[in-house]
Design a protein around this motif. Structure first.
Motif, PDB file in Angstrom:
ATOM      1  N   ILE A 173      16.241   4.528  -7.336  1.00 54.48           N
ATOM      2  CA  ILE A 173      15.090   5.207  -6.742  1.00 54.48           C
ATOM      3  C   ILE A 173      14.166   4.150  -6.155  1.00 54.48           C
ATOM      4  CG2 ILE A 173      13.007   6.571  -7.259  1.00 54.48           C
ATOM      5  CD1 ILE A 173      15.523   8.244  -7.318  1.00 54.48           C
ATOM      6  N   TRP A 174      13.889   4.286  -4.846  1.00 51.56           N
ATOM      7  CA  TRP A 174      12.970   3.348  -4.200  1.00 51.56           C
ATOM      8  C   TRP A 174      11.554   3.882  -4.332  1.00 51.56           C
ATOM      9  CZ3 TRP A 174      14.872  -1.286  -2.739  1.00 51.56           C
ATOM     10  CH2 TRP A 174      16.278  -1.378  -2.681  1.00 51.56           C
ATOM     11  N   ALA A 175      10.675   3.032  -4.830  1.00 46.59           N
ATOM     12  CA  ALA A 175       9.291   3.467  -5.072  1.00 46.59           C
ATOM     13  C   ALA A 175       8.340   2.305  -4.834  1.00 46.59           C
ATOM     14  CB  ALA A 175       9.150   3.973  -6.506  1.00 46.59           C
ATOM     15  N   ARG A 176       7.081   2.648  -4.709  1.00 44.40           N
ATOM     16  CA  ARG A 176       6.051   1.658  -4.432  1.00 44.40           C
ATOM     17  C   ARG A 176       5.324   1.353  -5.750  1.00 44.40           C
ATOM     18  NH1 ARG A 176       4.534   0.069   0.417  1.00 44.40           N
ATOM     19  NH2 ARG A 176       5.632   1.663   1.599  1.00 44.40           N
ATOM     20  N   ASP A 177       5.146   0.070  -6.033  1.00 44.92           N
ATOM     21  CA  ASP A 177       4.516  -0.268  -7.307  1.00 44.92           C
ATOM     22  C   ASP A 177       2.989  -0.361  -7.166  1.00 44.92           C
ATOM     23  OD1 ASP A 177       3.933  -2.740  -6.156  1.00 44.92           O
ATOM     24  OD2 ASP A 177       5.588  -3.785  -7.145  1.00 44.92           O
ATOM     25  N   ASP A 178       2.336  -0.774  -8.226  1.00 39.17           N
ATOM     26  CA  ASP A 178       0.868  -0.792  -8.226  1.00 39.17           C
ATOM     27  C   ASP A 178       0.296  -1.729  -7.171  1.00 39.17           C
ATOM     28  OD1 ASP A 178       0.825   0.980 -10.411  1.00 39.17           O
ATOM     29  OD2 ASP A 178       1.068  -0.678 -11.826  1.00 39.17           O
ATOM     30  N   GLU A 179       1.069  -2.769  -6.834  1.00 39.46           N
ATOM     31  CA  GLU A 179       0.602  -3.709  -5.797  1.00 39.46           C
ATOM     32  C   GLU A 179       0.942  -3.219  -4.383  1.00 39.46           C
ATOM     33  OE1 GLU A 179       2.360  -5.008  -8.601  1.00 39.46           O
ATOM     34  OE2 GLU A 179       0.332  -5.154  -9.445  1.00 39.46           O
TER      35      GLU A 179
END
Lengths: 268, 268, 268, 268
Positions: B55-61
């Motif tokens: 799963i491609w996702a965006r992290d907190d940064e």
């Protein structure tokens, strides 16, 4: 039939003859006070449940006639075709005719040659030219609605140059298709529509509709291959429109014959 | 997976983001020693039965990463999409991710930005360029076989000028598609394939294959809309090829950016 | 000629025969120890100043041969054609042959049938496929340079979506044209090039080059019709390329014959 | 001018502004009871011999106005452009305006913004849509006449399938172009023609005419590049038609803006 109490079907096309429909192999032999019909038909819409089917066949003199065959006549068998990906709402039928006996009166009075069949085809071609407009407008509207709502890169697709470029071409095509059919129908109402006119309109509109629908299909991206967005159905259906009542190639050669005075369908 | 003992899936696309895949909405929040994933994916092939899905996702940064999610992880739900008219052999899946907890180690080591995702896309694009050839050759061979056997006006269709004209164009397209993929793969093997090269090949081959398949579909006339002649399936499938792994428009803008040095995807 | 000390010309085409060049009307009658040539040629490049012209003619047995005619031979008259809008740098010539007497030795040794002429045509077709690339690349580079420099709406044209879309298509076309010619020449060097291969390459490349040049012409807007921007010249020249050494239609029928095993040039 | 006793010219386009004509650089400064015009114009038809030229310029408030400049006014210099390959019968002119003094009354009364200029462009676009028909019909008739007379392989070209196929498409295009202009002019006469309608017609007809002319050019083979067969002239001229009064791209974006409600000409 005009009162819609009975359903009819038109049985011309045969398994081995599409574009050269005139090459009918179905035979109507005169035996005493009857015609006896043998042969096969294919692609006949509604024939599996019609009350009466007009079967086009060649008589002993080689002339083409239309013969009324009622549901349940012995030797008349129908089978609904399966595996169709286009115009699935229309049930099309394979028909086998094996020694079907008909009274002489079942031959249509006006039908003494293929020319009479041709008159029917001219009218249906004009109808298909209109039908193409229906698919094209539906596709245009689906694409326009979708691209105005779908946001990519922070803006509606409809605000991008390439999308507007496509929408403009689609609208131009839809508009000229409409004007062509309008004029054709005016001429038809005046009894001036020729078969070349009907062929030109069918050819032109099926070509343009095919383009419009393909552009719309693409503009919906992945959603364009899902039934729920409807465009996939139009994309499949327009292929039937492109082909039936005379393929694109045949229409162009009917127009070409009218323009040049020479037929180029067949070897000479 | 390389030993084919486990099945994997690649979860990038989201319901609201196709062409602008970079605009990922799925989030991977770091909470203690875990990532917690929330979001939705769509069109994910094989995900309904895969042992593991990336799963491609965006992290907190705000960086993009790939996260391994195993079958059965709580909060991970899949549903096979229905109503697909193209590439029906591939089961594609809607995925809902609701508070999916993952150990930190499940983040792919190499994936620290969207650039890494892009490398995967470049490779799959080159694969789709080859895939387009498969459809085009199948279509060409179906059309050639059919027109050599189908008799109209007393002669095989393949003996008519208009048919030969189309066959010649189809063969030219198939040939150049092959040469383009051959060269692309040579460069790929040498580590010289750029994303613009892959996009050019995908764009070119999907366009030409779409043309070839449409011509073939038409050359089969009515039989071209029946599943048993196979061309109808290619005609539906090529639409998926035309769109996935980057639409025609997106590929052209990737090439355009490479040519001009300026991006034209999005408002600036 | 190979040392470039003498200039030669190739006299095949006649006023009434372009695509059906085999239908030569020029006659080479054997009279004693001489051939006497009568007929007319047209479009013959360089013939007005060549030291020697090969005139293709049909002999008493109906076989086709090549006959060397030297400058100044009585009965041999040339007139440079005027009003050409394409390939103006090439002087093409009308030739009238009226009782031109030649020694028997002036018949080319290898030329005993039209097949031998055909071998020459195959080689020149492969050359024209390369020539098309030249025009296409020139057009692509002119368009790219122009659109990067020309500012409209405050930005270079090259930064707009529609322009990038066109540039990408042009580059794809140029690239596949190059790969096709490269492969053709490899096969030619190995002695494996067939006439159908040469025709496919000529057809494909002339078509694509015509598209590329037309797009480039358009991208220069009004400046695209001025000689100083050069694209107008390519736009005119590519029409000659599209037509000579076999029109687009003839090439497609040569390929079609190879594909299907049936000729469709002429009535059968 | 309406009595044809005086010749006028319309000076809008500038060297650096074609598609974004609104970005006028020519200035009309108000100095006392005069306007002083400075700037440059290009492509201005007839301006080298016109009695009066309307120069469009931006005033001190940034509004666009039309200013009458009479032949011989000091500071007004014209130079006929050379090297044009299309529409050679029209003399187009570079104009330099250096401190041209005009009485205040020389500003056209109705012209207070670019909208007024736009009204003129809408009308001329509708005219160009008709002009495209003229070229297309000429091309169609030249091709038809030629292919009926030209014998190849023992028969008139017009009797071959591929030729008829092309002729049919050309006739369909000519017919829809005519119907579109007819309807546009009816709406124009009723005061209902919008700028998007004019742009749609100009775009559609210039595209179709370009196709028709290119097909005709090809059908004349080598003779198609000779001035004496006329088609070469139409082939060159249609490029001007395709471009002037708004390029194909600009027209499509004008239509696109009307369809979508969003402009896509320029960065936002």
């Amino acid at each position: 039939m005009a009162r819609m109490e009975k359903i009819g079907a038109f049985g011309l096309t045969e398994p081995n003859h599409g574009s050269d429909a005139v090459a009918l192999e179905t035979r109507a032999r005169r035996i005493g006070n009857e015609y006896v019909i043998d042969g096969a038909k294919r692609w006949i819409g509604n024939a599996s449940f019609a009350d009466v089917v007009i079967i086009w066949a060649r008589d002993d003199e080689g002339n083409v006639g239309g013969f009324l065959v009622e549901k349940g006549t012995p030797g008349f068998k129908t089978e609904v075709m399966t595996g169709k990906v286009a115009k699935r709402a229309v049930w099309q039928t394979d028909i086998a005719l094996t020694g079907v006996h008909l009274p002489l009166g079942n031959r249509l009075a006006f039908s003494r040659s293929f020319k009479d069949t041709g008159r029917v085809l001219t009218a249906t071609r004009s109808g298909v030219a209109w039908e193409a407009i229906g698919h094209a407008i539906a596709a245009y509207e689906i694409a326009l609605t979708y691209t105005k709502e779908r946001i990519q890169f922070g803006k509606p697709l409809a605000s991008f140059q390439i999308i507007q470029n496509k929408l403009a071409a689609m609208l131009a095509n839809v508009t000229t298709m409409q004007l062509l059919c309008l004029r054709l129908s005016q001429l038809q109402a005046q009894g001036k529509m020729t078969d070349a006119m009907a062929s030109l309109a069918k050819m032109n509109n099926a070509r343009l509709a095919r383009e419009v629908v393909a552009e719309a299909r693409e503009m919906l991206g992945g959603n364009g291959i899902l039934l729920e967005y409807h465009i996939a159905r139009h994309h499949a259906d327009i292929e039937a429109v492109f082909t039936y009542e005379g393929t694109d190639t045949i229409q162009s050669l009917i127009v070409g014959r009218d323009i040049t005075g020479t037929q180029a369908f067949a070897p000479r």
